[in-house]
Scaffold this motif. Structure first.
Motif, PDB file in Angstrom:
ATOM      1  N   ASP A 283       0.866  -1.181   0.000  1.00 19.42           N
ATOM      2  CA  ASP A 283       0.000   0.000   0.000  1.00 19.42           C
ATOM      3  C   ASP A 283       0.911   1.242   0.000  1.00 19.42           C
ATOM      4  O   ASP A 283       2.099   1.137   0.343  1.00 19.42           O
ATOM      5  CB  ASP A 283      -0.875  -0.049   1.264  1.00 19.42           C
TER       6      ASP A 283
ATOM      7  N   GLU B 185       0.258  -3.068   4.733  1.00 19.65           N
ATOM      8  CA  GLU B 185      -0.923  -2.191   4.804  1.00 19.65           C
ATOM      9  C   GLU B 185      -0.937  -1.456   6.134  1.00 19.65           C
ATOM     10  O   GLU B 185      -0.406  -1.962   7.118  1.00 19.65           O
ATOM     11  CB  GLU B 185      -2.187  -3.074   4.785  1.00 19.65           C
ATOM     12  N   ASN B 186      -1.593  -0.310   6.163  1.00 25.89           N
ATOM     13  CA  ASN B 186      -1.807   0.351   7.453  1.00 25.89           C
ATOM     14  C   ASN B 186      -3.251   0.235   7.924  1.00 25.89           C
ATOM     15  O   ASN B 186      -3.539   0.516   9.081  1.00 25.89           O
ATOM     16  CB  ASN B 186      -1.429   1.833   7.377  1.00 25.89           C
TER      17      ASN B 186
ATOM     18  N   ASP C  67      -0.215   5.118   0.927  1.00 27.88           N
ATOM     19  CA  ASP C  67      -0.419   6.126   1.988  1.00 27.88           C
ATOM     20  C   ASP C  67      -0.354   5.510   3.382  1.00 27.88           C
ATOM     21  O   ASP C  67      -1.068   4.541   3.683  1.00 27.88           O
ATOM     22  CB  ASP C  67      -1.775   6.823   1.805  1.00 27.88           C
ATOM     23  N   SER C  68       0.502   6.075   4.196  1.00 26.21           N
ATOM     24  CA  SER C  68       0.722   5.625   5.583  1.00 26.21           C
ATOM     25  C   SER C  68       1.297   4.207   5.658  1.00 26.21           C
ATOM     26  O   SER C  68       1.273   3.577   6.713  1.00 26.21           O
ATOM     27  CB  SER C  68      -0.550   5.731   6.432  1.00 26.21           C
ATOM     28  N   THR C  69       1.787   3.707   4.499  1.00 26.50           N
ATOM     29  CA  THR C  69       2.523   2.439   4.485  1.00 26.50           C
ATOM     30  C   THR C  69       3.917   2.758   3.936  1.00 26.50           C
ATOM     31  O   THR C  69       4.856   2.899   4.711  1.00 26.50           O
ATOM     32  CB  THR C  69       1.782   1.370   3.668  1.00 26.50           C
TER      33      THR C  69
END
Ligand code: MG
Length: 242
Positions: A28, A195-196, A30-32
């Motif tokens: 992933d 993933e986040n 974003d934020s990963t």
């Protein structure tokens, strides 16, 4: 610092290559692979500079709010910093959503610690690097490619597909559900996913029970599912030495 199982992924890639099977690793964005904190902070600063005369309570926040105060979305982060004016917060929310999901602003993001080195190692070992993101085509694709290249992630290398959501309106979870078929279409061996969002990580665990599934402990949506106990929780991609 990340967790020792990050290294196990590399071993499993080697094993798949020896078995003559294509190893696949799903990331992933974003934020990963990327921290969205700088993007959120940039948007907040632009808003605050523009509106500080109208809303003087923004003045001290321009100084005090730092990237570590940024969460999943900016209005909740600012509420946590003591902003209570609902009119201001709803204007900030609109200002944020007009910018956060755009080509220009994704260039603000920083790669997560160790992420570029890790994805490069995964690629160099022979895995297919599958970038899977809820960013949408028709507004974020060019910025996303530029951000991947600017950070130094492997791209334009053949074994590096980038799968974006076909439209902004589609729900992220439905998109990731459909993406499973695309991932399976390579007829490879999914070795690991990153993933986040716990809901997405749970989905991958169900779909590919033999793989290692990592949950990044960065930020996640406010209505997140409970993460399955099998998920491997890591702060970042920095591989421990032993
Ligand atoms: Mg994400």
């Amino acid at each position: 610092m990340g967790i020792p199982q990050l290294r196990e992924v590399l071993t499993r890639i080697d094993r798949a290559v020896e078995d003559g099977v294509l190893p696949v690793v799903v990331f992933d964005l974003d934020s990963t692979l990327f921290s969205t904190e700088p993007r959120n902070l940039q948007i907040f600063r632009e808003f605050a500079r523009e509106r500080v005369e109208q809303y003087p309570e923004l003045e001290p926040l321009l100084q005090s709010v730092k990237r570590e105060h940024m969460g999943w979305n900016i209005h909740e982060s600012l509420r946590a910093q003591g902003l209570e004016n609902e009119t201001l917060l709803s204007e900030l929310k609109r200002f944020w959503s007009e910018r956060f999901f755009t080509d220009d602003y994704v260039l603000c993001d920083d790669p997560s610690p160790g992420a570029v080195e890790y994805v490069t190692a995964v690629f160099e070992r022979g895995a297919l690097v599958y970038y899977l993101t809820g960013r949408h085509a028709g507004g974020m694709e060019l910025g996303t490619v530029r951000a991947l290249r600017k950070a130094g992630f492997p791209f334009w290398r053949g074994r590096t597909p980038l799968h974006l959501k076909p439209s902004f309106a589609m729900a992220d979870r439905d998109f990731k559900d459909q993406a499973l078929d695309e991932i399976r279409s390579f007829r490879g061996r999914v070795v690991a996913t990153f993933e986040n969002e716990p809901g997405n990580a749970n989905l991958f665990l169900q779909a590919f029970p033999e793989a290692l599934h990592f949950l990044l402990l960065t930020v996640c949506s406010t209505e997140a599912e409970e993460p399955a106990p099998e998920l491997l929780k890591t702060l970042d991609f920095v591989m421990p030495l032993t």
